[in-house]
Motif scaffolding. Structure first.
Motif, short mmCIF file in Angstrom:
data_model
loop_
_atom_site.label_atom_id
_atom_site.label_comp_id
_atom_site.label_asym_id
_atom_site.label_seq_id
_atom_site.Cartn_x
_atom_site.Cartn_y
_atom_site.Cartn_z
N ARG A 78 36.09 48.14 -2.62
CA ARG A 78 36.88 48.57 -3.77
C ARG A 78 36.19 49.71 -4.52
O ARG A 78 36.82 50.68 -4.95
N LEU A 79 34.88 49.62 -4.66
CA LEU A 79 34.13 50.67 -5.35
C LEU A 79 34.22 51.99 -4.60
O LEU A 79 34.38 53.05 -5.20
N THR A 80 34.13 51.94 -3.28
CA THR A 80 34.21 53.19 -2.51
C THR A 80 35.62 53.76 -2.56
O THR A 80 35.79 54.98 -2.61
N GLU A 81 36.63 52.90 -2.57
CA GLU A 81 38.01 53.38 -2.71
C GLU A 81 38.20 54.06 -4.06
O GLU A 81 38.83 55.12 -4.16
N GLU A 82 37.68 53.44 -5.10
CA GLU A 82 37.81 54.01 -6.45
C GLU A 82 37.07 55.33 -6.54
O GLU A 82 37.55 56.29 -7.17
N VAL B 242 27.28 54.66 -7.16
CA VAL B 242 28.07 54.35 -5.95
C VAL B 242 27.39 54.96 -4.73
O VAL B 242 27.32 54.34 -3.67
N TRP B 243 26.88 56.18 -4.87
CA TRP B 243 26.20 56.83 -3.74
C TRP B 243 24.95 56.04 -3.36
O TRP B 243 24.67 55.83 -2.18
N GLN B 244 24.18 55.59 -4.35
CA GLN B 244 22.98 54.79 -4.07
C GLN B 244 23.37 53.50 -3.35
O GLN B 244 22.70 53.09 -2.40
N LEU B 245 24.45 52.89 -3.81
CA LEU B 245 24.92 51.65 -3.19
C LEU B 245 25.31 51.89 -1.75
O LEU B 245 25.01 51.09 -0.86
N GLN B 246 25.99 52.99 -1.48
CA GLN B 246 26.39 53.29 -0.11
C GLN B 246 25.18 53.45 0.81
O GLN B 246 25.17 52.98 1.94
N VAL C 259 34.21 48.21 9.46
CA VAL C 259 34.77 48.99 10.57
C VAL C 259 36.16 49.54 10.26
O VAL C 259 36.41 50.74 10.38
N GLY C 260 37.09 48.68 9.87
CA GLY C 260 38.45 49.12 9.60
C GLY C 260 38.52 50.13 8.46
O GLY C 260 39.10 51.21 8.60
N PRO C 261 37.93 49.80 7.30
CA PRO C 261 37.96 50.76 6.19
C PRO C 261 37.29 52.09 6.52
O PRO C 261 37.71 53.13 6.03
N GLN C 262 36.24 52.06 7.35
CA GLN C 262 35.59 53.33 7.71
C GLN C 262 36.56 54.22 8.48
O GLN C 262 36.64 55.42 8.24
#
Length: 199
Positions: free
Chosen positions: A56-60, A101-105, A123-126
């Motif tokens: 969700r965070l990466t989508e946002e 968010v970048w640090q989390l990724q 896998v799917g979201p990527q």
């Protein structure tokens, strides 16, 4: 909000503040005002909840990074290289507000080899993310041109990971959107011949 939504929002806050490895179930409960039993009831496990919260965070972040600024010209009407540059201006321009968010990724990527469930969840979201990058950065519609979208998405995703690392390590020398566009032009031109022109 109900407990399910409260837990998700609490998990997102914990991920941004503490990271993936340091977030405990009790942290999530404290941040969400729920109870430990709610995590298992609604999500099955703390890990499943954190995985969803990360997605969700990466989508946002993607929504913020690709959102058109007020008064900005329509990116889809721009020439491909200009569209590429404008898209990267948005991504790079979001660095300060998106640093957590970048640090989390980066942390999540480092965990994949030891966490099969996390890898499976991503896998799917990527793959979906690649299509989104191809569309937002290069204007390629994955529905009408799936193969071009696939290879363009792979390229953009590889570039995004590299840009993130450079901005995290040394913002003073990290690439600007113009640098990326100029670098792409150089790559397309190829190596100069003896006469000084690309061949």
């Amino acid at each position: 909000m109900g407990h399910r939504e409260d837990l998700l929002e609490g998990a997102k806050r914990c991920l941004l503040e503490k990271g993936y490895a340091r977030t405990t179930a009790r942290d999530i409960v404290a941040a969400s005002g729920t109870n430990l039993a709610s995590i298992g009831y609604h999500y099955g496990s703390k890990e499943a909840l954190l995985n969803l919260a990360f997605l969700r965070l990466t989508e946002e972040w993607g929504d913020v990074a690709t959102r058109e600024a007020e008064g900005e010209p329509d990116i889809e009407a721009a020439a491909p290289l200009d569209q590429f540059r404008v898209a990267w201006e948005r991504v790079i321009g979001s660095f300060e507000q998106s640093r957590a968010v970048w640090q989390l990724q980066m942390e999540v990527v480092s965990r994949i080899h030891s966490d099969p469930e996390l890898q499976k969840a991503l896998v799917g979201p990527q793959r979906e993310g690649r299509d989104g990058l191809a569309e937002n950065m290069l204007g390629i519609d994955p529905e009408t041109d799936p193969e071009r979208s696939r290879v363009a998405g792979l390229f953009c995703q590889a570039l995004l990971a590299g840009v993130m690392v450079q901005w995290m390590m040394d913002p003073d020398s990290a690439p600007s959107a113009q640098d990326l566009m100029d670098g792409l032009k150089v790559a397309l031109e190829g190596r100069p011949t003896e006469g000084g022109t690309a061949g």
